[in-house]
Motif scaffolding. Sequence first.
Motif, PDB file in Angstrom:
ATOM      1  N   PRO A 108       0.825  -1.220   0.000  1.00 29.35           N
ATOM      2  CA  PRO A 108       0.000   0.000   0.000  1.00 29.35           C
ATOM      3  C   PRO A 108       0.851   1.259   0.000  1.00 29.35           C
ATOM      4  O   PRO A 108       1.899   1.317   0.649  1.00 29.35           O
ATOM      5  N   ALA A 109       0.371   2.247  -0.715  1.00 27.62           N
ATOM      6  CA  ALA A 109       1.087   3.525  -0.747  1.00 27.62           C
ATOM      7  C   ALA A 109       1.170   4.142   0.642  1.00 27.62           C
ATOM      8  O   ALA A 109       2.162   4.803   0.982  1.00 27.62           O
ATOM      9  N   SER A 110       0.147   3.922   1.444  1.00 24.36           N
ATOM     10  CA  SER A 110       0.145   4.477   2.800  1.00 24.36           C
ATOM     11  C   SER A 110       1.296   3.920   3.619  1.00 24.36           C
ATOM     12  O   SER A 110       1.899   4.638   4.430  1.00 24.36           O
ATOM     13  N   ARG A 111       1.639   2.650   3.423  1.00 25.44           N
ATOM     14  CA  ARG A 111       2.750   2.053   4.168  1.00 25.44           C
ATOM     15  C   ARG A 111       4.075   2.656   3.728  1.00 25.44           C
ATOM     16  O   ARG A 111       4.970   2.886   4.544  1.00 25.44           O
ATOM     17  N   ILE A 112       4.203   2.909   2.435  1.00 25.34           N
ATOM     18  CA  ILE A 112       5.430   3.510   1.915  1.00 25.34           C
ATOM     19  C   ILE A 112       5.610   4.912   2.489  1.00 25.34           C
ATOM     20  O   ILE A 112       6.682   5.268   2.999  1.00 25.34           O
ATOM     21  N   VAL A 113       4.544   5.710   2.406  1.00 26.83           N
ATOM     22  CA  VAL A 113       4.606   7.091   2.881  1.00 26.83           C
ATOM     23  C   VAL A 113       4.859   7.134   4.382  1.00 26.83           C
ATOM     24  O   VAL A 113       5.739   7.873   4.866  1.00 26.83           O
ATOM     25  N   MET A 114       4.117   6.342   5.142  1.00 28.06           N
ATOM     26  CA  MET A 114       4.233   6.380   6.591  1.00 28.06           C
ATOM     27  C   MET A 114       5.597   5.889   7.062  1.00 28.06           C
ATOM     28  O   MET A 114       6.157   6.410   8.040  1.00 28.06           O
ATOM     29  N   SER A 115       6.147   4.885   6.394  1.00 27.22           N
ATOM     30  CA  SER A 115       7.463   4.365   6.785  1.00 27.22           C
ATOM     31  C   SER A 115       8.541   5.425   6.609  1.00 27.22           C
ATOM     32  O   SER A 115       9.386   5.630   7.486  1.00 27.22           O
ATOM     33  N   ALA A 173       6.293  16.226  -2.179  1.00 28.63           N
ATOM     34  CA  ALA A 173       7.210  15.263  -2.786  1.00 28.63           C
ATOM     35  C   ALA A 173       6.459  14.083  -3.391  1.00 28.63           C
ATOM     36  O   ALA A 173       6.897  13.502  -4.387  1.00 28.63           O
ATOM     37  N   ALA A 174       5.314  13.729  -2.795  1.00 28.74           N
ATOM     38  CA  ALA A 174       4.508  12.630  -3.335  1.00 28.74           C
ATOM     39  C   ALA A 174       3.789  13.043  -4.612  1.00 28.74           C
ATOM     40  O   ALA A 174       3.591  12.226  -5.521  1.00 28.74           O
ATOM     41  N   LEU A 175       3.429  14.316  -4.707  1.00 26.81           N
ATOM     42  CA  LEU A 175       2.666  14.793  -5.856  1.00 26.81           C
ATOM     43  C   LEU A 175       3.549  15.191  -7.036  1.00 26.81           C
ATOM     44  O   LEU A 175       3.123  15.102  -8.193  1.00 26.81           O
ATOM     45  N   LEU A 176       4.761  15.653  -6.740  1.00 25.65           N
ATOM     46  CA  LEU A 176       5.627  16.223  -7.768  1.00 25.65           C
ATOM     47  C   LEU A 176       6.799  15.306  -8.079  1.00 25.65           C
ATOM     48  O   LEU A 176       7.243  14.532  -7.232  1.00 25.65           O
ATOM     49  N   GLU A 177       7.310  15.417  -9.299  1.00 27.98           N
ATOM     50  CA  GLU A 177       8.438  14.578  -9.705  1.00 27.98           C
ATOM     51  C   GLU A 177       9.743  15.034  -9.069  1.00 27.98           C
ATOM     52  O   GLU A 177      10.607  14.220  -8.761  1.00 27.98           O
ATOM     53  N   SER A 178       9.912  16.314  -8.887  1.00 27.10           N
ATOM     54  CA  SER A 178      11.172  16.860  -8.408  1.00 27.10           C
ATOM     55  C   SER A 178      11.145  17.109  -6.905  1.00 27.10           C
ATOM     56  O   SER A 178      10.267  17.817  -6.395  1.00 27.10           O
ATOM     57  N   GLY A 179      12.108  16.526  -6.203  1.00 27.52           N
ATOM     58  CA  GLY A 179      12.231  16.780  -4.775  1.00 27.52           C
ATOM     59  C   GLY A 179      12.657  18.207  -4.496  1.00 27.52           C
ATOM     60  O   GLY A 179      12.266  18.790  -3.483  1.00 27.52           O
ATOM     61  N   LEU A 245       0.200   9.488  -4.272  1.00 29.62           N
ATOM     62  CA  LEU A 245       1.625   9.213  -4.487  1.00 29.62           C
ATOM     63  C   LEU A 245       1.890   8.876  -5.949  1.00 29.62           C
ATOM     64  O   LEU A 245       1.265   7.980  -6.521  1.00 29.62           O
ATOM     65  N   LEU A 246       2.818   9.597  -6.543  1.00 33.48           N
ATOM     66  CA  LEU A 246       3.202   9.362  -7.936  1.00 33.48           C
ATOM     67  C   LEU A 246       4.287   8.288  -7.960  1.00 33.48           C
ATOM     68  O   LEU A 246       5.392   8.500  -7.467  1.00 33.48           O
ATOM     69  N   PHE A 247       3.979   7.126  -8.533  1.00 33.69           N
ATOM     70  CA  PHE A 247       4.918   6.012  -8.524  1.00 33.69           C
ATOM     71  C   PHE A 247       5.907   6.071  -9.676  1.00 33.69           C
ATOM     72  O   PHE A 247       7.042   5.646  -9.545  1.00 33.69           O
ATOM     73  N   LEU A 248       5.466   6.606 -10.817  1.00 33.07           N
ATOM     74  CA  LEU A 248       6.312   6.659 -12.004  1.00 33.07           C
ATOM     75  C   LEU A 248       6.454   8.102 -12.497  1.00 33.07           C
ATOM     76  O   LEU A 248       5.528   8.902 -12.347  1.00 33.07           O
ATOM     77  N   SER A 249       7.600   8.398 -13.060  1.00 32.90           N
ATOM     78  CA  SER A 249       7.794   9.702 -13.667  1.00 32.90           C
ATOM     79  C   SER A 249       6.869   9.855 -14.847  1.00 32.90           C
ATOM     80  O   SER A 249       6.671   8.928 -15.635  1.00 32.90           O
ATOM     81  N   ARG A 250       6.294  11.028 -14.983  1.00 34.69           N
ATOM     82  CA  ARG A 250       5.348  11.255 -16.089  1.00 34.69           C
ATOM     83  C   ARG A 250       6.044  11.272 -17.442  1.00 34.69           C
ATOM     84  O   ARG A 250       5.412  11.097 -18.475  1.00 34.69           O
ATOM     85  N   THR A 251       7.349  11.450 -17.423  1.00 29.49           N
ATOM     86  CA  THR A 251       8.107  11.488 -18.688  1.00 29.49           C
ATOM     87  C   THR A 251       8.668  10.134 -19.047  1.00 29.49           C
ATOM     88  O   THR A 251       9.309   9.992 -20.093  1.00 29.49           O
ATOM     89  N   SER A 252       8.494   9.124 -18.185  1.00 29.23           N
ATOM     90  CA  SER A 252       9.050   7.799 -18.480  1.00 29.23           C
ATOM     91  C   SER A 252       8.116   6.998 -19.349  1.00 29.23           C
ATOM     92  O   SER A 252       6.952   7.293 -19.471  1.00 29.23           O
TER      93      SER A 252
END
Length: 252
Positions: A108-115, A173-179, A245-252
Amino acid sequence: MRTAIFKQEWKESWRNKRLVWVPVALMLLAAMQPLTLYFLPDILASGGNLPDGTVIEIPTPTPAEVLLSVSEQLRQIGLLIVLLSAMHTFSQERTLGTLAWLKSLNIPASRIVMSKWAHYTLLSAVSILLAQGTAAYYTVILFDSFDVTDFVISTGLLIVHFVVQLSLFFLFAALLESGLVALVITLGVHFVLSLLLSWVDWDWLPWNLGGLSGQALIEDVSVTWPLVTSIVLIGLALVMASKRLLFLSRTS
């Protein structure tokens, strides 16, 4: 399995020495203030170009004033250091395909974010505690003792202030590609709202916590509503980050 990502974050932080340089940077920042204030007359006297016999008299700051200056440094430069340490969260893993791989495992994305959020929150809290401990040590050695209760309240408010800013950063950071863009937006929001609060009396906003952490050292402060809104903001930021959470780059 539920804590695997959290443990991996600690291993990665140890590998790239984040566990070392973040606390050390904040401790050095905290130590500089009492040392600078204590030796300031000598520093000015050694600056040169002063007539013979010139006596520089600077009122000795109280311990509370010394710790207040430390709090100001930590909530500005210290916050920048912590956010810089987290800047590549999601963006680097998105580029490497790590986030997509985790998604393929049905994590789950929630586990990734929370961790990841829990890792940086704990790292920040420990770093602030070490920094405040360093400041307290030099303040007692060079100046005088201080009210421990006020100091503990100030430290707690400072930690919550950092957690609020980290939570907002994780959302961007979850919404955007660039940190880097997420970092700039987080700092921009922090600056604009801090400036706005100097003009309007919105005592209930979470962005008041930074200033309250300093005020708590010299006077009684009311923190109920800023803490309540901070908890709400942290929760909303983490929920939205998990859902978007954006898992993949939009340009990939």
